[in-house]
Design an enzyme around this catalytic site. Structure first.
Site, PDB file in Angstrom:
ATOM      1  N   HIS A 280     -60.105   4.016  -2.183  1.00 32.38           N
ATOM      2  CA  HIS A 280     -60.713   4.272  -0.883  1.00 32.38           C
ATOM      3  C   HIS A 280     -60.123   4.860   0.302  1.00 32.38           C
ATOM      4  CE1 HIS A 280     -65.337   4.680  -2.206  1.00 32.38           C
ATOM      5  NE2 HIS A 280     -64.678   5.452  -2.670  1.00 32.38           N
TER       6      HIS A 280
ATOM      7  N   ARG B  81     -46.277  21.785  24.532  1.00 26.48           N
ATOM      8  CA  ARG B  81     -46.528  22.520  25.225  1.00 26.48           C
ATOM      9  C   ARG B  81     -47.600  20.978  25.758  1.00 26.48           C
ATOM     10  NH1 ARG B  81     -46.670  27.877  23.023  1.00 26.48           N
ATOM     11  NH2 ARG B  81     -45.226  28.828  23.165  1.00 26.48           N
TER      12      ARG B  81
ATOM     13  N   ARG C 125     -42.136  18.692  26.724  1.00 26.04           N
ATOM     14  CA  ARG C 125     -42.048  19.157  27.378  1.00 26.04           C
ATOM     15  C   ARG C 125     -43.124  19.363  28.377  1.00 26.04           C
ATOM     16  NH1 ARG C 125     -43.040  25.438  28.117  1.00 26.04           N
ATOM     17  NH2 ARG C 125     -44.744  24.664  28.881  1.00 26.04           N
TER      18      ARG C 125
ATOM     19  N   GLU D 158     -33.937  28.261  31.262  1.00 26.80           N
ATOM     20  CA  GLU D 158     -34.798  29.037  31.953  1.00 26.80           C
ATOM     21  C   GLU D 158     -34.726  29.504  32.920  1.00 26.80           C
ATOM     22  OE1 GLU D 158     -39.417  27.355  31.361  1.00 26.80           O
ATOM     23  OE2 GLU D 158     -38.240  26.151  32.330  1.00 26.80           O
TER      24      GLU D 158
ATOM     25  N   GLY E 102     -35.225  28.581  27.122  1.00 24.56           N
ATOM     26  CA  GLY E 102     -36.829  29.133  27.365  1.00 24.56           C
ATOM     27  C   GLY E 102     -36.641  30.443  27.945  1.00 24.56           C
ATOM     28  N   SER E 103     -36.717  31.527  26.644  1.00 29.27           N
ATOM     29  CA  SER E 103     -36.125  33.365  26.379  1.00 29.27           C
ATOM     30  C   SER E 103     -36.971  34.098  27.243  1.00 29.27           C
ATOM     31  CB  SER E 103     -35.894  33.619  25.409  1.00 29.27           C
ATOM     32  OG  SER E 103     -37.367  33.451  24.186  1.00 29.27           O
ATOM     33  N   ASN E 104     -38.829  33.188  27.550  1.00 30.39           N
ATOM     34  CA  ASN E 104     -39.146  35.047  28.535  1.00 30.39           C
ATOM     35  C   ASN E 104     -38.941  34.006  29.839  1.00 30.39           C
ATOM     36  OD1 ASN E 104     -40.462  35.827  26.132  1.00 30.39           O
ATOM     37  ND2 ASN E 104     -42.367  33.719  25.449  1.00 30.39           N
ATOM     38  N   ASP E 105     -38.498  33.171  30.505  1.00 27.62           N
ATOM     39  CA  ASP E 105     -38.738  33.040  31.905  1.00 27.62           C
ATOM     40  C   ASP E 105     -36.568  33.465  31.810  1.00 27.62           C
ATOM     41  OD1 ASP E 105     -40.847  32.191  33.040  1.00 27.62           O
ATOM     42  OD2 ASP E 105     -40.662  30.469  32.664  1.00 27.62           O
TER      43      ASP E 105
ATOM     44  N   CYS F 258     -36.902  28.420  22.564  1.00 22.13           N
ATOM     45  CA  CYS F 258     -38.573  28.667  22.450  1.00 22.13           C
ATOM     46  C   CYS F 258     -38.406  30.174  22.072  1.00 22.13           C
ATOM     47  CB  CYS F 258     -38.921  27.592  23.086  1.00 22.13           C
ATOM     48  SG  CYS F 258     -38.664  26.086  22.617  1.00 22.13           S
TER      49      CYS F 258
END
Length: 762
Positions: A401, A495, A544, A641, A663-666, A713
């Site tokens: 087990h 995150r 991060r 960013e 960080g492609s969004n920022d 990201c």
């Protein structure tokens, strides 16, 4: 109350095993459903019946304890790791099950089925929990199995005890580690008890290497409990799956056997040395077992873990389940001096200080990352095994087990190392090689705790291999094991925010510190981060550091007392600059990371929202002065960013940065001057805008020139083939996407790489 009195009218609480199939797993549990499949395949199975899941649910409901049980179970899941608290909650939950007992309607049907097996026939009573014995989790040995039960009252007590075993610390811990958070339920299998002369287990693939061309059989005298509980070192045989020839036979030392005593209970008998060292199975018996095992695999369509019994010269199958872990062994270099050896039960290599413990209750003495050395492999050790760098036991086989659980948890494990507690000195530094079954002196230079997971379907069916690594973005530990089983190369963005919120219990960190509870926060963060890092080891996990904005911090309890009000928090007091201004908070986070990284050195750190050289320099000084900064092999990344990174990247690398993640969004919102969260300006937000692509190209080009890792990201690489092709042509090292997009991202990236190769060949 009247409804409770009439509960069960017309409900079939009991079902004959012969009438069950895998489609009944929700009601009959994995064990009951699998036994029904064996009968359907014409395989020899002792007669019996299943007390269905609904019998448990209606019994606790009519007993008036359902709601209280559910509430306590939820609380227990939130206290995994707190040994004292979880033990107290489990004791109270088991008392509630005893209070409810078996309701009259269930009792009536179960007794009728029992009488159908014969007059006061001896039976084995086994738990069959929902989710048990499935492809993703074995629950090996977690719930009760009670043998040699005779009489109606004894049967009712045994059924109740099986239900009670849903609420033991080891089961709660295991369910939490596997992500099972619903209120549990239990079916119970009742089968005619066989008078076992010999018993054991059979795997239709080698559990230590994943090889599928053989059947591995473990055997001992008497009842099979001594094998699956690790009480003896069983014989281990390897049989060719095609010819059924015996390839190898290792004869173990079987010091005891369990038989039915004169009073009807299990009796432990010590064997003399001649029988203890005798071979259990001859070639003919092995061939019978192997053929039945292969027939079971063919019927169920996947590798099987089978329990068998030989009684009166007949081989019977008493249990079958899918193997939950199949692995390909590694080839780590072997250190020099061998201190002890045994069976390789869970592959991987780990180094740590020896901690010899005699009982599960001693578990708190083990320091996270130490090597647990014990006499037996009892599932009660589960909470301690989770914290160990490796596991070594004196008894047991590679299918016992705790060995199965060790493989699922990714803990390198050696069993059957007969004199380990004498050969290994408490506190000594050793390396455990779970692939080869050897414990050697000192630490290996390249020992990382190895996570053992079932090979992903994409890999088994020839998933695409890409030069550009495909990482995933994660925020919580709950899905770490299932995501790690995918064909992914690591975690490119872990995150911190959601884990921190959970660790803070919704409170602002300053409010928590004011009450002196910062250590609790650190402990919770260590547990969450370690779980993820261990699941992906040895693949990299890039953590991060916390990047809450002030408006988000104000949303925590007590936050309005500590947070400023900003008109534009998106470009305000956040990221790297905040660490410089509040170093005490940052040090707590670094402490948690350092402790997690002691267990999983594949964990690395990434600093978000870096605007200028001087603030990064201050931040790196804080890291270097912390326990984290003093650990070898730590990689320091920055997020890209802020557009200023295009200018500052060479300076950052000169300061010790060895990875950059875009960080492609920022970056898009700051390049184009558009709030990424604005509905009004949504059409202006475009990651593929030439200005954004040019900035990304500069970052990637500079990273390649400086010989550091570059990543991105974002979701675009998995949904936009043109964007992915841009990144590949730029020479980006990796992309990191959400887990559900990883397979699509790999396909898109692979296609882009093929086009690039074709272009270069023209």
């Amino acid at each position: 109350m009247d409804d409770d009195l009439h509960a069960g009218a017309g409900v079939n609480y009991v079902c004959d095993i012969r009438d069950l199939g895998i489609g009944d797993a929700d009601e009959a549990g994995g064990k009951g459903a699998n036994l029904g499949e064996l009968v359907a395949a014409g395989l020899p199975v002792p007669p019996g019946f299943v007390v269905m899941r609904s019998a448990y649910l209606d019994s606790v409901r009519s007993g008036g304890v359902e709601d209280e049980l559910a509430a306590m179970h939820g609380e227990a899941l939130n206290h995994v790791g707190d040994t004292a608290r979880i033990s107290e909650l489990c004791r109270r939950m088991q008392n509630l099950v005893t209070k409810a007992s078996v309701c009259p309607a269930v009792r009536e049907q179960a007794i009728a089925a029992y009488r159908g097996l014969g007059s006061d026939v001896v039976v084995a009573v086994r738990s069959s929990a929902t989710g048990e014995d499935g492809k993703d989790a074995s629950f090996a040995g977690m719930n009760r199995t009670i043998t040699n039960i005779a009489g109606e009252n004894a049967l009712m007590q045994a059924i109740t005890e099986c239900w009670m075993s849903l609420f033991s610390p080891r089961v709660i811990t295991y369910r939490a580690s596997r992500g099972f958070f619903d209120a549990p339920a239990m079916a119970v299998v009742v089968q005619r008890m066989l008078s076992a002369d010999k018993a054991g287990v059979a795997f239709t693939a080698d559990p230590s290497t994943g090889a599928s061309d053989r059947v591995v059989v473990e055997a001992a005298f008497g009842q099979g409990e001594v094998v699956v509980s690790g009480k003896v070192q069983p014989d281990t045989y390897v049989i060719d799956k095609q010819t059924f020839a015996v390839r190898d036979a290792r004869i173990g030392f079987k010091a005891i056997e369990i038989v039915r005593g004169s009073d009807g209970s299990d009796m432990l008998v010590e064997l003399d040395r001649t029988k203890a060292e005798a071979r259990v199975l001859d070639d003919g018996e092995l061939q019978q077992i192997a053929k039945l095992a292969v027939a079971t695999e063919q019927h169920n369509g996947c590798p099987q873990d089978i329990e068998w019994v030989i009684a009166a010269d007949t081989v019977w199958l008493v249990q079958a389940r899918p193997i939950t872990t199949l692995n390909v062994a590694g080839t780590d270099a072997e250190p020099s001096r061998v201190l002890a050896s045994g069976l390789p039960a869970a592959p991987g290599t780990a180094s740590g200080r020896v901690r010899i413990l005699l009982a599960p209750e001693d578990g708190p003495k083990l320091v996270d990352g130490e090597v647990l050395v014990a006499q037996t492999t009892n599932p009660d050790w589960l909470p301690t095994i989770r914290r160990a760098a490796a596991l070594v036991t004196e008894t047991g086989g590679m299918t016992c087990h705790a060995a199965i659980v060790a493989r699922e948890l990714g803990v390198p494990c050696i069993v059957g190392a007969r004199s380990a507690t004498a050969d290994l000195a408490n506190g000594s530094l050793v390396t455990v090689d779970g692939t080869r079954g050897k414990i050697t002196a000192g630490a290996s230079p390249d020992t990382a705790r190895t996570t053992v997971v079932q090979r992903p379907e994409s890999e088994l069916h020839g998933g695409e291999i890409t030069g550009t690594k495909i990482y995933v973005n994660l925020a919580m530990p709950d899905t770490a094991e299932s995501v790690a089983a995918q064909q992914v190369d690591g975690v490119g963005l872990l995150r911190a925010e959601f884990m921190l919120t959970q660790a803070l219990s919704g409170r602002h960190p300053r409010a928590l510190i004011a009450r002196g509870e910062q250590d609790d926060m650190v402990e919770a963060m260590v547990a969450s981060v370690t779980r993820i890092a261990v699941a992906f080891a040895p693949r990299p996990v890039i953590y991060r550091t916390t990047d809450f904005r002030t408006n988000e911090f104000r949303g925590l309890s007590g936050g309005d007392e500590f947070e400023p009000v900003e008109h534009n928090p998106m470009i305000g007091y956040r990221g790297c600059y905040r660490y410089v201004k509040e170093p005490d908070l940052f040090r707590l986070e670094l402490t948690a990371l350092a402790r997690a990284r002691e267990q999983s050195p594949n964990l690395h750190v990434m600093i978000p929202f870096v605007r200028t050289r001087w603030e990064l320099e201050e931040c790196l000084t804080l890291i270097d002065a912390s326990p984290l900064g003093r650990q070898r092999g730590l990689r320091r990344w920055v997020m890209a960013e802020v557009p200023s990174v295009v200018f500052w990247l060479p300076e950052y690398v000169g300061m010790g940065i060895d990875g950059v993640s875009i960080g492609s969004n920022d970056l898009t919102q700051l390049m184009l001057g558009v709030d990424r969260d604005s509905d009004i300006c949504a059409e202006l937000f475009n990651e593929s805008d030439p200005a954004v692509l040019d900035a990304i190209a500069h970052i990637v080009s500079k990273a390649n020139e400086l010989k550091i890792t570059s990543s991105l990201c974002g979701h675009a690489p998995s949904t936009n083939p043109d964007f992915a092709e841009h990144l590949v042509r730029m020479g980006i090292t990796s992309v990191s996407v959400n887990p559900d997009a990883a397979a699509a991202a790999r396909r898109v990236v692979a296609a882009a790489e093929r086009r690039l190769l074709l272009d270069s060949a023209r």
